[in-house]
Scaffold this active site. Sequence first.
Site, PDB file in Angstrom:
ATOM      1  N   GLU A   1     -19.608  -7.285  10.391  1.00 38.66           N
ATOM      2  CA  GLU A   1     -20.554  -6.388  11.226  1.00 38.66           C
ATOM      3  C   GLU A   1     -21.786  -7.402  11.849  1.00 38.66           C
ATOM      4  O   GLU A   1     -22.139  -7.085  12.861  1.00 38.66           O
ATOM      5  CB  GLU A   1     -21.438  -5.509  10.262  1.00 38.66           C
ATOM      6  CG  GLU A   1     -20.477  -4.320   9.764  1.00 38.66           C
ATOM      7  CD  GLU A   1     -19.931  -4.666   8.700  1.00 38.66           C
ATOM      8  OE1 GLU A   1     -18.922  -3.594   8.116  1.00 38.66           O
ATOM      9  OE2 GLU A   1     -20.065  -5.685   7.900  1.00 38.66           O
TER      10      GLU A   1
ATOM     11  N   LYS B   1       0.844  -1.263  -0.082  1.00 45.50           N
ATOM     12  CA  LYS B   1       0.030   0.110  -0.044  1.00 45.50           C
ATOM     13  C   LYS B   1       0.920   1.233  -0.067  1.00 45.50           C
ATOM     14  O   LYS B   1       1.642   1.165   0.718  1.00 45.50           O
ATOM     15  CB  LYS B   1      -0.847   0.023   1.265  1.00 45.50           C
ATOM     16  CG  LYS B   1      -2.201   0.505   1.118  1.00 45.50           C
ATOM     17  CD  LYS B   1      -3.344   0.120   2.304  1.00 45.50           C
ATOM     18  CE  LYS B   1      -4.628   0.267   1.859  1.00 45.50           C
ATOM     19  NZ  LYS B   1      -5.579   0.140   3.189  1.00 45.50           N
TER      20      LYS B   1
ATOM     21  N   ARG C   1     -25.775  -3.757   7.885  1.00 42.05           N
ATOM     22  CA  ARG C   1     -25.103  -5.233   7.532  1.00 42.05           C
ATOM     23  C   ARG C   1     -25.571  -5.885   8.725  1.00 42.05           C
ATOM     24  O   ARG C   1     -25.604  -7.357   8.407  1.00 42.05           O
ATOM     25  CB  ARG C   1     -24.032  -5.176   7.206  1.00 42.05           C
ATOM     26  CG  ARG C   1     -23.665  -4.452   5.936  1.00 42.05           C
ATOM     27  CD  ARG C   1     -22.166  -4.657   5.508  1.00 42.05           C
ATOM     28  NE  ARG C   1     -21.772  -4.773   3.852  1.00 42.05           N
ATOM     29  CZ  ARG C   1     -20.641  -4.984   3.480  1.00 42.05           C
ATOM     30  NH1 ARG C   1     -19.794  -5.355   4.112  1.00 42.05           N
ATOM     31  NH2 ARG C   1     -20.705  -4.999   2.156  1.00 42.05           N
TER      32      ARG C   1
END
Length: 620
Positions: free
Chosen positions: A370, A284, A398
Site C-alpha cells: 500500500e 489452495k 497503511r
Amino acid sequence: MTTNLADYPLLSQINVPEDLRAMPQDVLPRVSKELRSFLLNSVSKSSGHFASGLGTIELTVALHYVYNTPFDHLIWDVGHQAYPHKILTGRRDKLHTIRQKDGLHPFPWREESKYDVLSVGHSSTSISAALGLSVAAEKEAKNRKTVAVIGDGAMTAGMAFEALNHAGDINKDMLIILNDNEMSISQNVGALNNHFAKMLSGSLYTGLREGGKKILGNIPPIKELASRAEEHLKGMVVPSTFFEELGFNYIGPIDGHDVNGLVDTISNMRNLKGPQILHIATKKGKGYEAAEQDPIKYHAVPKFNPADTNLPKAKPSLPSYSKIFGDWLCKTAEVDDKLVAVTPAMAEGSGMVEFSQRFPEQYFDVAIAEQHAVTYAGGLAIGGQKPVVAIYSSFLQRGYDQYIHDIAIQNLPVMFAVDRAGIVGADGATHQGVFDLSYLRCIPNTVIMAPSDERECQLMLNTGHQHNGPSIVRYPRGNGTGAELPAVDEVIEIGKARQVLTGDKIAILSFGTMLAEAQIAAKELNASLVDMRFVKPLDESVINEMFDKHELLVTIEDNAIAGGAGSGVNEFLLAQGKAVRVLNIGVKDHFVKHGTQPEIHSELELDAAGLLKQINAFVS
C-alpha cells in the site's frame, strides 16, 4: 447446525492440541483427511473463508503435533488459512458460527483463544511479531519456540522484508514457514512471485545439497542461467540464496501436503539455532476440485452444496459500488488515455478485473504494498498521468505517511477510490472502514467526497478525476439503490451540498450512504435534511443556514465520531463563536466487531430506528 462427530472418529477425539500430540504419527494422514472433510462440510453449511484453509490442513496438523502450543507461539499471517487451526484448538464445535454476530471471529483473535497469539486480519505482520516474540522468549529463557506462517502473497509486502532483514541481522531463534501456493487473493505479481512460480513448475526431487536442503529439479546451473540471461541477479536465482543473504538458513521447497514429511522436517528444524525458513509448496483448495480449479472464487464462499460443481448464483441484485467503480474506470479510459489505475493486490475486490483486461497498459497491480501504491501514483501524476488508486478504507491506513508526504504536500492530482468505507460486516474490527474521514480530514489540500448513492458516486469520481489536486471518494461495501448514472463528463461543484427535505426545528446533515436511513428518520421528525456530499471542504453556507433556521443540528456519518465529519461541523460553528447545539451520530469510541451490515447498523443505532431513538433521547 449440528455435525455428526461419529463421521470423524479421530477428529472427534481432538479437543485440544495435546490430544493430537498423544496420537501416533502414523494416523496423521487420516487426521488430515478428516479435518479436510470437516472443514468442507462446516463451511459449506455456514459460509466463510474456504480455499486457503483447505491448503493448510497438513501444515496445521504438523505444527500442532510438533510444537507445544500454546506454550510455543504459532502465528498465522492474515488468518484466512487458520480455520483448521481453530478446529484443532477447542473451537471445532463452534466453527459453524464463524463470521456471524457473536460467533467465532473470522481471523485468529487473542480475545477468543489462548492459541491465537496475534490478532490479525491484514497481511504481512507475522514475521515482525514473531521476531518480537522470539526476542522476548530468549529473555524469558524457558526454551519457548516461535513459528510464523506466511503466504507467498503476504511476502510481497515491504513490511515482510523489513522484518526479514532485521531477523537475519539479530540472529534470534525462530522458524518462518513460507506457504507458497502460487496465488494470494489475486494473482501474485512481482519478481519474487514470478520466481517462485518458475521454480514450482519443475518437479521436486530429494537429492541432498549443502547439508540436506531440497531444491527443485530441472533448474540449470546458476552460472549457466545467469550467463544465458546476461544478468547476475545475486540473490534471486534460487530463493535459498536470497534468504541466506539475509541471514536465514533456508530449507525447501518441500511438499506441503505430505503431513509425515512435514512433521519430520519441522521436528528437525525445531531445535536449530538462529532464524530458519522452511519453504513449502501447497495447493489452495486442496482436496476439493472446484476450489483447486478456481481458488479466487472459492476464497470466501456462501452456503453451498459440496456435491455441486458450482457455487449458488446470487439472487439478481443491483450493482455493487465496486462494480460501479469498475464500470466507471472502463468508460473513462475510453475517452481519457491518461487515466491509470493502481491497486495493491485487490483487483477482484475493487471491481477492476474488466478494466485490467481491456486496458492492460493503464492498469497496475503493485502487490500487497500500500505504501508503494500511494507514492507510485504520485510519480505517475508528476509524470503527467491521471492516477486513480483503488484501495480499501482500512488498507489505506497503511499508506498514511505516503499520502501526506508524497501526495498532499505536493498537491498532486491523484484520486483515491476508497472502497469498503463505513461498516463492512463479517470481517470484523480489522476491516471496518470507520476511521478514514477522521485520519484524512486533517490533511491540507485534500477534497473528501462521500456519495449518498451510486449516481452521486459516479459524479464524484468524475469530479475527482478532473480535480487538479488530491481527492478522496469513499463508498461502502454493498449494492447501490438503482439510481440512474450520469455521463462521465458530468461533475459537481466542489464543496456544495444539496438540500433533500425542508422541515421545522431539527436539521439533519447526512454524510454518505447514511442518507436513505436519515431520510426515514427526518420524515418522522419533520426535520430538514441535507446531503452534505463533501466532508472537506464543508458547505459552510448551508451549515450556517441550517443553524440559523433550526433549534438543533444533527450530523450523521458511518465513521468514528472522534475527528469525523460531524467534528468538522462543530469546529466550523465554534470558530464563529456560535453556541453549538449539535448531536453527532456515528461510531462511538470502540472497535466494531463482526456481524452482517444490517446487524451492526442496528446494534450501533445507525439505522432509521436507531437514529430516531438517539435524536429523540437528545431532544427530550
